[in-house]
Design an enzyme around this catalytic site. Structure first.
Site, PDB file in Angstrom:
ATOM      1  N   GLU A 192      23.060 -22.652 -16.721  1.00  0.00           N
ATOM      2  CA  GLU A 192      22.485 -21.775 -15.982  1.00  0.00           C
ATOM      3  C   GLU A 192      22.957 -20.514 -15.447  1.00  0.00           C
ATOM      4  O   GLU A 192      22.572 -19.526 -15.433  1.00  0.00           O
ATOM      5  CB  GLU A 192      21.642 -22.629 -14.771  1.00  0.00           C
ATOM      6  CG  GLU A 192      20.563 -23.653 -15.128  1.00  0.00           C
ATOM      7  CD  GLU A 192      20.176 -24.320 -13.958  1.00  0.00           C
ATOM      8  OE1 GLU A 192      19.001 -24.854 -14.074  1.00  0.00           O
ATOM      9  OE2 GLU A 192      21.050 -24.678 -13.071  1.00  0.00           O
ATOM     10  N   ASP A 219       0.830  -1.060  -0.042  1.00  0.00           N
ATOM     11  CA  ASP A 219      -0.011   0.065   0.145  1.00  0.00           C
ATOM     12  C   ASP A 219       0.898   1.257  -0.015  1.00  0.00           C
ATOM     13  O   ASP A 219       1.892   1.092   0.392  1.00  0.00           O
ATOM     14  CB  ASP A 219      -0.917   0.013   1.332  1.00  0.00           C
ATOM     15  CG  ASP A 219      -0.150  -0.064   2.465  1.00  0.00           C
ATOM     16  OD1 ASP A 219       0.707   0.681   2.854  1.00  0.00           O
ATOM     17  OD2 ASP A 219      -0.295  -1.099   3.344  1.00  0.00           O
TER      18      ASP A 219
END
Ligand code: GLA
Length: 725
Positions: free
Chosen positions: A611, A531
């Site tokens: 990776e 928020d």
């Protein structure tokens, strides 16, 4: 002048670059809402209708005029007990238990600059940014109640903010039982309502529905803004799309309980409101005391939802977030949580640091498990001293060790919590919010500290200071349960839930003031406190505990309506995903995590050479892209809830570059070609795809789209970088 008052008509006009907001203190002193929409000039109340309405009462001072009813007229700050039977913004009970507060206009002042709210986060204007404040005072003499309605206007951002301060100027106490900051009434029209619902690990799912007669509300009773409903609400015309139509947004600058209501009434009028949750809130005001309802940010767009989101994004980025990281590049982090959980020692941390450094990571974040006795999540919250036995060194030594590797050091804390099994609890049982004589409700086996207490706040501040003084430059500030019982040994319990939030904000303010260069990432079991209140202190928030690439598409989509991408922290994690068990390609995980503040949450020592090569490339790429990602304009190119292609886009504000991201969750046999249609490019210009060298005419691809390579499997993903030539 963005705020004007016309003496003759009593009309207030608030103007931003593209919008106008009007209200009127009428002959009875009632504050009527007139208009919020596209920019207009002049002072008129053309939109009001008057009719004799059965069972809709009339104010006594209207005499025989039965056509004037507050039950039918649009209002700015409706109160209970003044003749409006719709849902009110204010409910007051006097010391005899009598409800009702008829408020009438008693004055106003227009001041330069944007107001601030004592102890609460609020939108601020930047130096050289025009802003004004209108304060309208409404009063009730019997109660001795003064309501100051604050309107802040940031014209260039198309932002109007609202807050309300209730003061007892009388001789007897009264109690505020419900308090909202904003109310906007629409006298006609049918609308859709857009809200964002969810749950832990699946936050902010987009929901749009046709508003019918009756009341619809969302909110949180959890003492936190919550995973379940985001404190953001959008009212939209039925035809509103991303690029077309009218929409009005409200969002709360508060991290505690809230309520947002939308009511379609008997006369087919619509009211939208936002403010404090009613539950556990009952605020007695003694003579001289006041209470402030936190701020609501409002914006309007008649160019669809995209413009509405751009307004919110710019406001949060420029006028809510603060500190060093407001606009500077966010570090690429490697967080240890999904990689190691509680299972590590100092050596392992240093190994992970070295391995991360060679990938290009900027910051190592040691998550939960670094402090004494914290080898699982059943104990030790509150005891914020490093477990030197486990680490094999002091915290300061570990920080030095990681810095020597060439990484910054970040650390996880959960300051507002206390475990029953902790030194802190054994010493200060009364610091936990437990109702005497009741068994507390546990959440993740922990209790909530009473942040309304001075001694608790002092303890937390000192603990954090000791941690940060070791040279740590990043805090992950977590919060892992909802508040259930509210009890304070030191305060008035009817106020404790509100005082809790003021206490939290006070500590955050002290920490951010003392350590302005420390980056704080907000977190509440992922995005349970996502928020604007938290973003005032923590410019980014861990968006969800769910790191699954496909689920995150929908979480990021919902979050993007109210919040800028710079606020969204997202990490690439290992597969199978720890929340869903799903396996997705590393490339897709990266494309999705590059949405905002980027990082990894896996053990780099377990990566294969391939990776490692791919991740090094991703990190280098993110560092190239991070300006457009965190500072550019964001476009939702599809809806992942309903479309089989998920696409979004960032464009530099000057249109010079664009980054288009696409994920195709499912491949199919003989699949139709996937086209993506960007927006926001400079009309008439040509753009080059940096990777393929292809040249695209902006107008044509914004009209008809351009094709992507055929997907080669599920979760195929694309990042297309365009530059204007
Ligand atoms: C919460 C957070 C996670 C992690 C754990 C640690 O769930 O959201 O990211 O920090 O706590 O306990």
């Amino acid at each position: 002048m963005s705020i004007k008052f016309d003496e003759g008509s009593g009309i207030f006009t608030l103007t931003t670059r593209n919008t106008t907001y009007q209200m009127k203190a009428d002959g009875f002193g009632c504050l009527l809402h007139l208009y919020y929409g596209a920019k207009t000039e002049g002072f008129t109340d053309w939109g009001l209708t008057f009719a004799d309405r059965g069972f809709s009462g009339n104010p006594y001072d209207a005499g025989n005029d039965r056509t004037y009813s507050l039950d039918a007229l649009p209002q700015e700050f409706p109160t209970q007990g003044a003749g409006d039977y719709r849902s009110p913004a204010l409910v007051v009970r006097d010391s005899d238990g009598v409800y009702g507060a008829d408020l009438r206009y008693s004055g106003h002042v227009i001041t330069e600059g944007k107001y601030t709210l004592a102890g609460l986060p609020a939108v601020y204007a930047n130096p050289n940014e025009a802003s004004q404040t209108l304060t309208i005072t409404l009063s009730n003499e019997r109660l001795g109640l003064k309501a100051r309605l604050l309107y802040g206007v940031i014209p260039d951002k198309d932002i109007i903010t609202r807050s309300a301060i209730i003061t007892n100027v009388g001789a007897k106490p009264f109690t505020v039982e419900k308090l909202y900051s904003s109310c906007v009434d629409f006298t006609h029209g049918d609308f859709d309502l857009i809200t964002f619902h969810g749950r832990h690990a699946m936050e902010r799912t987009y929901q749009r529905h046709n508003l019918q007669h009756g009341s619809f509300s969302i909110g949180s009773r959890r003492g936190m803004s919550s995973h379940q409903y985001s404190p953001v609400m959008i009212l939209a015309s039925h035809d509103a799309t991303e690029t077309h139509g009218r929409c009005w947004g409200m969002q709360f600058v508060y991290s505690g309980g809230f309520c947002a209501e939308a009511e379609h009434d008997q006369y087919s009028q619509t009211r939208i409101m936002m403010g404090l949750a009613r539950e556990k809130f009952s605020y007695e005001l003694a003579p001289g005391e006041e209470v402030t309802c936190p701020e609501v940010i409002m914006t309007f767009s008649n160019e669809g939802l995209e413009k509405l989101s751009h307004n919110f994004h710019a406001c949060i980025r420029d006028n809510i977030c603060r500190g060093k990281y407001k606009h500077s590049p966010r570090p690429v982090v490697l967080n240890t949580w999904e990689a190691l959980h509680f299972d590590f020692d100092g050596r392992k941390i240093l190994d992970v640091a070295k391995s991360s450094k060679s990938l290009g990571v900027d910051m190592l974040v040691v998550d939960d498990g670094w402090f004494r006795n914290r080898n699982d999540d059943y104990r030790a919250l509150g005891d914020w001293t490093a477990d030197e036995g486990k680490l094999g060194c002091t915290l300061a030594e570990l920080v030095r060790g990681v810095k020597a590797v060439g990484l910054d050091f970040g650390i996880w804390v959960e300051p507002e919590m206390i475990s029953e099994d902790s030194e802190l609890y054994r010493a200060h049982k009364d610091w936990a919010m437990i109702i005497p004589g009741e068994k507390p409700v546990l959440g993740r086996n922990q209790l909530v500290l009473d942040m309304s207490r001075n001694d608790v706040r002092e303890y937390i501040f000192n603990a954090l200071r000791d941690i940060l003084d070791t040279g740590i430059t990043y805090l992950k500030w977590d919060y892992n349960r909802s508040i259930c019982e509210v009890y304070s040994h030191s305060d008035d319990n009817s106020k404790a839930i509100y005082q809790y939030m003021l206490g939290l904000y006070e500590v955050l303010e002290r920490i951010t003031a003392k350590y302005p260069d420390v980056l704080i990432e907000g977190c509440a079991g992922g995005g349970g406190r996502f928020d604007a209140g938290m973003l005032y202190y923590t410019p980014q928030i861990w968006c969800s505990d769910n790191t699954d690439a496909l689920d995150r598409l929908s979480i990021h989509y919902g979050t993007s309506f109210g919040f800028p991408m710079s606020a969204i922290a997202a990490h690439v994690s290992a597969c199978p995903n720890q929340q869903t068990g799903r396996i997705t390609p590393l490339k897709a995980r990266c494309t999705v995590s590059m949405t905002g503040a980027f990082g990894y949450e896996l053990d780099p020592m377990r990566l294969t050479d391939d990776e490692r090569r791919e991740i090094s490339g991703q990190i280098a790429q993110y560092k190239n892209d991070r300006e457009i990602i965190t500072e550019g304009l964001y476009y939702r190119l599809s809806n992942p809830e309903s479309d089989n292609v998920c696409a979004w886009e960032y464009v530099m504000t000057d249109g010079s570059k664009a980054l288009i991201c696409v994920v195709v969750p499912h491949n199919h046999g003989n699949m139709p070609a996937v086209y993506v249609t960007p927006r926001g490019l400079t009309q008439g210009a040509f753009y080059r795809d940096i990777e393929s060298g292809k040249i695209y005419p902006a107008d044509a691809i914004m009209d008809s789209g351009f094709p992507l390579d055929m997907p080669k499997g599920d979760c195929e993903s694309y990042m297309v970088r365009l530059e204007r030539i």
